[in-house]
Design an enzyme around this catalytic site. Sequence first.
Site, PDB file in Angstrom:
ATOM      1  N   PRO A 238       0.831  -1.217   0.000  1.00 16.64           N
ATOM      2  CA  PRO A 238       0.000   0.000   0.000  1.00 16.64           C
ATOM      3  C   PRO A 238       0.857   1.256   0.000  1.00 16.64           C
ATOM      4  O   PRO A 238       1.746   1.420   0.832  1.00 16.64           O
ATOM      5  CB  PRO A 238      -0.816  -0.127   1.290  1.00 16.64           C
ATOM      6  CG  PRO A 238      -0.070  -1.101   2.143  1.00 16.64           C
ATOM      7  CD  PRO A 238       0.607  -2.038   1.208  1.00 16.64           C
ATOM      8  N   LEU A 239       0.597   2.145  -0.953  1.00 13.34           N
ATOM      9  CA  LEU A 239       1.371   3.368  -1.118  1.00 13.34           C
ATOM     10  C   LEU A 239       0.415   4.554  -1.080  1.00 13.34           C
ATOM     11  O   LEU A 239      -0.375   4.747  -1.998  1.00 13.34           O
ATOM     12  CB  LEU A 239       2.131   3.351  -2.450  1.00 13.34           C
ATOM     13  CG  LEU A 239       3.057   2.152  -2.689  1.00 13.34           C
ATOM     14  CD1 LEU A 239       3.521   2.117  -4.137  1.00 13.34           C
ATOM     15  CD2 LEU A 239       4.245   2.206  -1.762  1.00 13.34           C
ATOM     16  N   THR A 240       0.470   5.331  -0.026  1.00 10.77           N
ATOM     17  CA  THR A 240      -0.411   6.478   0.113  1.00 10.77           C
ATOM     18  C   THR A 240      -0.103   7.522  -0.956  1.00 10.77           C
ATOM     19  O   THR A 240       1.057   7.848  -1.198  1.00 10.77           O
ATOM     20  CB  THR A 240      -0.267   7.093   1.517  1.00 10.77           C
ATOM     21  OG1 THR A 240      -0.544   6.080   2.486  1.00 10.77           O
ATOM     22  CG2 THR A 240      -1.230   8.247   1.708  1.00 10.77           C
ATOM     23  N   GLN A 292      -6.020  -1.522   3.424  1.00 10.89           N
ATOM     24  CA  GLN A 292      -5.266  -1.160   4.630  1.00 10.89           C
ATOM     25  C   GLN A 292      -6.025  -0.093   5.399  1.00 10.89           C
ATOM     26  O   GLN A 292      -6.446   0.916   4.822  1.00 10.89           O
ATOM     27  CB  GLN A 292      -3.871  -0.638   4.272  1.00 10.89           C
ATOM     28  CG  GLN A 292      -3.004  -0.381   5.494  1.00 10.89           C
ATOM     29  CD  GLN A 292      -1.675   0.270   5.138  1.00 10.89           C
ATOM     30  OE1 GLN A 292      -1.628   1.440   4.788  1.00 10.89           O
ATOM     31  NE2 GLN A 292      -0.595  -0.495   5.216  1.00 10.89           N
ATOM     32  N   CYS A 323       2.777   4.242   9.775  1.00  7.65           N
ATOM     33  CA  CYS A 323       2.626   5.604   9.267  1.00  7.65           C
ATOM     34  C   CYS A 323       3.310   6.596  10.213  1.00  7.65           C
ATOM     35  O   CYS A 323       2.989   6.650  11.402  1.00  7.65           O
ATOM     36  CB  CYS A 323       1.154   5.954   9.122  1.00  7.65           C
ATOM     37  SG  CYS A 323       0.873   7.616   8.470  1.00  7.65           S
ATOM     38  N   LYS A 362       1.314  -4.232   8.744  1.00  6.67           N
ATOM     39  CA  LYS A 362       2.487  -3.584   8.168  1.00  6.67           C
ATOM     40  C   LYS A 362       3.097  -2.696   9.241  1.00  6.67           C
ATOM     41  O   LYS A 362       2.455  -1.777   9.743  1.00  6.67           O
ATOM     42  CB  LYS A 362       2.091  -2.748   6.944  1.00  6.67           C
ATOM     43  CG  LYS A 362       3.257  -1.992   6.316  1.00  6.67           C
ATOM     44  CD  LYS A 362       2.789  -1.110   5.170  1.00  6.67           C
ATOM     45  CE  LYS A 362       3.952  -0.306   4.596  1.00  6.67           C
ATOM     46  NZ  LYS A 362       3.518   0.587   3.490  1.00  6.67           N
TER      47      LYS A 362
END
Length: 389
Positions: A238-240, A292, A323, A362
């Site tokens: 997952p890439l914001t 996510q 995060c 994660k």
Amino acid sequence: MASSSAAEESTSPFLDRRPGEAPVKPEFFKKSVNPQPKSSTESKTDSAPSEAGPDPKKPKLRGRNYRRPRDRLPPTQSRLCPALIRDEECRFGAECRFGHDVAAFVAAKEPDVDATCPNFDRFGFCAYGVTCRYGASHVTSENYKNVVDEAKRAKAEAGGPRTMNSLSKDFQMTLRRKAMETPDADRFLKDLAARKKSGLSFDDATSSSGVVTDEDLIKLRPREKKVVDFRDKIYLAPLTTVGNLPFRRICKRYGADITCGEMAMCTNLLQGQQSEWALLRRHQCEDFFGVQVCGSFPDTMTRCAEMLKKNVQVDFVDINVGCPIDLVFKKGGGCGLMQRAKTFEEIVRGMSSVLDVPLTVKMRTGVYSSQPVAHKMIPKLQSREIGRA
């Protein structure tokens, strides 16, 4: 040759640009839409600086583009009613704030970009109707009706919906009214509150009372749940702000096996925010897809997990424990959960108890590089009592 090149450089329109600005051809400049005019008093104020200096109460603007003119949106009456675009009757009638004169809208609309609409050419239908900039291929010139190619549309719909996990208006209203029922999450939170009140931990056994229901007998145990097999697989993490739906589709073409959506805040999902639910969308080409979520407390995360179980098609759910954004970290979410081991355990146990798909985590090695704690948390996460990680 040297004189001709020097003459070209002297007449170049890009020589007066400031350092750091890229040259743009004039035909690509955006036309200003209803620029906000300045009054005579404002122009005098701008031209004549104040002798008393800048206003101390006015915040200082920073950045390179703070003087860039801001375009105002066109008035709503110049925009066509969404119901007319869908060839439906407007339920607001005369009270609608959008325009209903289709002929006037078409006359004022900018010319089409091309004669062939990509959506109509592939799917036999264009949802933009008369507002489409390629509308000449599917909008009639007499009554401005949207043409549908039934053969192409039936072929496109035969393969199922192109995207899934959309937020319907009815369910959005249910979330906004806080009327969603989460019996499994409520049961876990009630047990969690009883344990805290009596001072018991999850390792202490509690005596159960009452009738054993079918739900207690058929409930999946952690060891019976499916496990995500990451071995020899290409996993798109997952890439914001990067890993959106179009980006994931491109990665699937290049051989990605497992994809995951961008980080979504559980509180925003429970509030029915459309922008947050857009992060859960899934394309039909994503055969193994996960979402996510990020949160700080076991009640919101557990209820969010049950909501995803009932309303979203996913193959696994991932918890963001990495995060570093201050807005998330200061509220105890993201990597802040690594400093709240007890709350982190409650979140994982609660989500694992209501989900019927694998639960992954994660995480970082630790909040600080000199104090790694991941090696202490991973064995607990891998134990069958908590769930799979």
